[in-house]
Write an enzyme that holds these catalytic residues in place. Structure first.
Site, mmCIF file in Angstrom:
data_model
loop_
_atom_site.group_PDB
_atom_site.id
_atom_site.type_symbol
_atom_site.label_atom_id
_atom_site.label_comp_id
_atom_site.label_asym_id
_atom_site.label_seq_id
_atom_site.Cartn_x
_atom_site.Cartn_y
_atom_site.Cartn_z
ATOM 1 N N ARG A 1 0.995 -1.143 -0.145
ATOM 2 C CA ARG A 1 0.051 0.100 -0.057
ATOM 3 C C ARG A 1 0.735 1.173 -0.060
ATOM 4 O O ARG A 1 2.143 1.109 0.235
ATOM 5 C CB ARG A 1 -0.918 -0.137 1.205
ATOM 6 C CG ARG A 1 -0.032 0.007 2.593
ATOM 7 C CD ARG A 1 -0.069 1.328 3.071
ATOM 8 N NE ARG A 1 0.868 1.552 4.313
ATOM 9 C CZ ARG A 1 2.038 1.859 4.451
ATOM 10 N NH1 ARG A 1 2.796 2.312 3.067
ATOM 11 N NH2 ARG A 1 2.775 1.811 5.302
ATOM 12 N N GLU B 1 -0.570 10.050 8.441
ATOM 13 C CA GLU B 1 0.500 9.501 8.829
ATOM 14 C C GLU B 1 0.679 9.303 10.380
ATOM 15 O O GLU B 1 0.644 10.327 11.125
ATOM 16 C CB GLU B 1 1.897 9.901 8.152
ATOM 17 C CG GLU B 1 2.706 8.915 7.782
ATOM 18 C CD GLU B 1 2.347 7.825 6.919
ATOM 19 O OE1 GLU B 1 1.967 6.769 7.198
ATOM 20 O OE2 GLU B 1 2.461 8.279 5.722
ATOM 21 N N HIS B 2 0.937 8.321 10.849
ATOM 22 C CA HIS B 2 1.247 7.949 12.225
ATOM 23 C C HIS B 2 -0.044 8.184 13.110
ATOM 24 O O HIS B 2 -0.144 8.561 14.340
ATOM 25 C CB HIS B 2 2.266 8.849 12.987
ATOM 26 C CG HIS B 2 3.617 8.366 12.580
ATOM 27 N ND1 HIS B 2 4.135 6.969 13.409
ATOM 28 C CD2 HIS B 2 4.655 8.442 11.670
ATOM 29 C CE1 HIS B 2 5.310 6.769 12.655
ATOM 30 N NE2 HIS B 2 5.653 7.553 11.738
ATOM 31 N N ASP C 1 -3.107 5.985 12.716
ATOM 32 C CA ASP C 1 -3.712 4.805 12.784
ATOM 33 C C ASP C 1 -3.629 4.223 14.225
ATOM 34 O O ASP C 1 -4.606 4.073 14.770
ATOM 35 C CB ASP C 1 -3.416 3.848 11.809
ATOM 36 C CG ASP C 1 -2.181 2.987 11.732
ATOM 37 O OD1 ASP C 1 -1.152 3.970 12.521
ATOM 38 O OD2 ASP C 1 -1.735 2.324 11.077
ATOM 39 N N GLY D 1 11.064 -3.674 2.998
ATOM 40 C CA GLY D 1 11.404 -2.591 3.862
ATOM 41 C C GLY D 1 11.524 -1.213 3.243
ATOM 42 O O GLY D 1 12.280 -0.269 3.645
ATOM 43 N N SER E 1 4.878 -1.637 2.675
ATOM 44 C CA SER E 1 4.243 -2.565 3.479
ATOM 45 C C SER E 1 4.370 -3.942 2.680
ATOM 46 O O SER E 1 3.334 -4.553 2.851
ATOM 47 C CB SER E 1 2.880 -2.255 4.056
ATOM 48 O OG SER E 1 2.494 -2.560 5.139
ATOM 49 N N SER E 2 5.528 -4.160 2.480
ATOM 50 C CA SER E 2 5.638 -5.631 2.089
ATOM 51 C C SER E 2 5.390 -6.395 3.298
ATOM 52 O O SER E 2 4.874 -7.838 3.017
ATOM 53 C CB SER E 2 7.326 -6.030 2.048
ATOM 54 O OG SER E 2 7.931 -6.059 2.902
ATOM 55 N N ASP F 1 -2.335 -0.929 7.407
ATOM 56 C CA ASP F 1 -1.552 -1.388 6.360
ATOM 57 C C ASP F 1 -2.264 -2.996 6.084
ATOM 58 O O ASP F 1 -2.368 -3.144 4.921
ATOM 59 C CB ASP F 1 -0.051 -1.992 6.934
ATOM 60 C CG ASP F 1 0.768 -0.691 6.931
ATOM 61 O OD1 ASP F 1 0.237 0.293 6.878
ATOM 62 O OD2 ASP F 1 1.830 -0.794 7.429
ATOM 63 N N TYR G 1 9.784 3.853 16.342
ATOM 64 C CA TYR G 1 8.400 3.573 16.020
ATOM 65 C C TYR G 1 7.625 3.489 17.505
ATOM 66 O O TYR G 1 6.584 4.062 17.787
ATOM 67 C CB TYR G 1 7.880 2.641 15.210
ATOM 68 C CG TYR G 1 6.454 2.544 14.643
ATOM 69 C CD1 TYR G 1 6.027 3.078 13.530
ATOM 70 C CD2 TYR G 1 5.448 1.637 15.688
ATOM 71 C CE1 TYR G 1 4.814 2.953 13.131
ATOM 72 C CE2 TYR G 1 4.267 1.654 15.299
ATOM 73 C CZ TYR G 1 3.675 2.165 13.965
ATOM 74 O OH TYR G 1 2.516 2.003 13.594
#
Ligand code: ADP
Ligand code: MG
Length: 392
Positions: free
Chosen positions: A37, A43-44, A46, A136, A140-141, A186, A236
């Site tokens: 995605r 951002e930050h 969720d 990475g 969002s792998s 994600d 994070y």
């Protein structure tokens, strides 16, 4: 110039099938995929119960495989950068012997999903994973891998089909088995993404609404900085803690419940760093609501302005950007026809996302590449469908 329009899913499936044949012999009975995605804005937010506006990418993780008898599962990945070994064997979990976190790291994403899968009894299986989501890179792998594994397991042992519960189980897997206390964005968009639409997700109610985004004159360009600073892992969780602390001082269950006025009223009870973190989150939630409205109305200039405000706030208040991301955004904003640009994902490297007029795409890539000291990778993307079963 390094640029990609995104290799088709069929190419990733073909690679997975080839490796399956080499590794296990025969052909796989099941094939599924789940997308990575890109987050357009929010951002930050969720993990603060806020709003996010991501879209699913045409980049996917594919899982192909078959049921086997017995208790032993065997899974291989084609990912070269995944830590060795690339094939792992493990027994199905039982009540007394759950799957735990052990090396190699990549396999924990698989085991975590097996552990948190919402139906039993699971049969044993052998499978191969292949992906064209950069590992990475902030696209969002990890969630696409989790959701691919879950979707694969649904074919072997169906659950009740609840998509939100599916996303939550995959998020749990990332928490417990990858040690990453991520929010729900994600996994949610990898499950529920909709072709031609961004998804406005309310992370408090876990409701989403699809925002149309299929204007042929507008392009979403992702630029991978191809850097990843080692800060990501430690910063994070520390941001998450700071937000919880701020909410507690404000007497709120989360920063979603707080207004800028609440924050100003409590300013002398917050240290300046905690204040800045909370300010970013509260304003970013508000910005995301406005951005979704702008997008619904085709107000791209307004949307782009909000993207840049988001970037500046992540850089100055939340302090999760880095010189490479800042340089990519600055370069993008030089270009005529660019509406907006920002870092996307957790930060400290990874990608930027840029909204621009389609006719400006070549010009923008050329300019960004010329200005950037590193070697960027470009993806020209369109909003794509969430996880799906592929015909075999
Ligand atoms: P991102 O989600 O932004 O790509 P993460 O650090 O959250 O970055 O997740 C990357 C990790 O996920 C990889 O280091 C690897 O352990 C795992 N992973 C993702 N895709 C694959 C894959 N196709 N094969 C093996 N491991 C993968
Ligand atoms: Mg991830």
């Amino acid at each position: 110039m390094a640029r990609r329009t995104c290799e088709p899913v069929s190419g990733v499936v073909a690679e997975a099938r080839r490796v399956y044949q080499e590794t296990f012999g025969g052909s796989a009975g099941v094939a599924v995929c789940a997308p990575g995605r890109v987050n357009l804005i929010g951002e930050h937010t969720d993990y603060n119960q806020g709003l996010v506006l991501p879209m699913a990418l045409p980049l996917v993780t594919v899982m192909v495989g078959s049921k086997t008898s017995g208790q032993s599962c065997s899974v291989a990945t084609t990912a070269e950068s995944a830590d060795e070994p690339r094939k792992v064997d493990f027994d199905l979990p039982t009540d007394t012997a759950p799957l735990i976190r052990v090396e190699p790291a990549w396999a924990n994403y698989v085991k975590g999903v097996v552990q948190h899968y919402r139906a039993r009894p699971l049969p044993a299986f052998k499978a191969v994973i292949a992906s064209n989501v950069p590992l990475g890179g902030g696209l969002s792998s990890s969630a696409s891998l989790e959701v691919a594994v879950y979707t694969f397991l649904q074919q072997l042992c169906p659950d009740d089909g609840d998509k939100v519960a599916k996303a939550l189980a995959c998020q749990q897997a990332e928490h417990t088995h990858a040690g990453m206390p991520c929010g729900i964005m994600d996994q949610f968009v990898s499950v529920l993404g909709k072709e031609g639409h961004a998804l406005l997700i309310d992370c408090r109610s876990l409701e989403a609404s699809a925002v149309p985004m299929a204007d042929p004159d507008v392009v979403i360009l992702i630029t991978n900085s191809n850097v990843r600073h080692s800060l990501t892992g430690s910063e994070y969780p520390s941001r998450r803690k700071q937000c919880e602390k701020a909410a507690a001082i404000l007497g709120k269950s989360s920063l979603r419940e707080a207004t800028v006025q609440d924050l100003e009223d409590a300013k002398d009870r917050l240290d300046s760093e905690t204040y800045r973190r909370a300010r970013h989150v509260i304003e970013e939630i508000e910005r995301t609501a406005r951005a979704a409205e702008a997008l619904r109305g085709g107000a791209y200039q307004e949307f782009g302005k909000l993207m840049v405000e988001s970037h500046n706030s992540l850089r100055d208040l939340y302090e999760v950007s880095c010189p490479e991301l800042d340089a990519l955004v600055t370069a993008a904003m030089d270009v005529d026809g660019v509406f907006g640009s920002r870092m996307t994902g957790g930060g400290f490297g990874g990608c930027t996302v840029t909204l621009l007029q389609a006719e400006a795409t070549e010009r923008a890539m050329k300019h960004i590449e010329g200005r950037y000291s590193g070697c960027p990778t470009f993806y020209i993307t369109t909003p794509s469908e969430g996880a799906r079963v592929l015909s075999v």
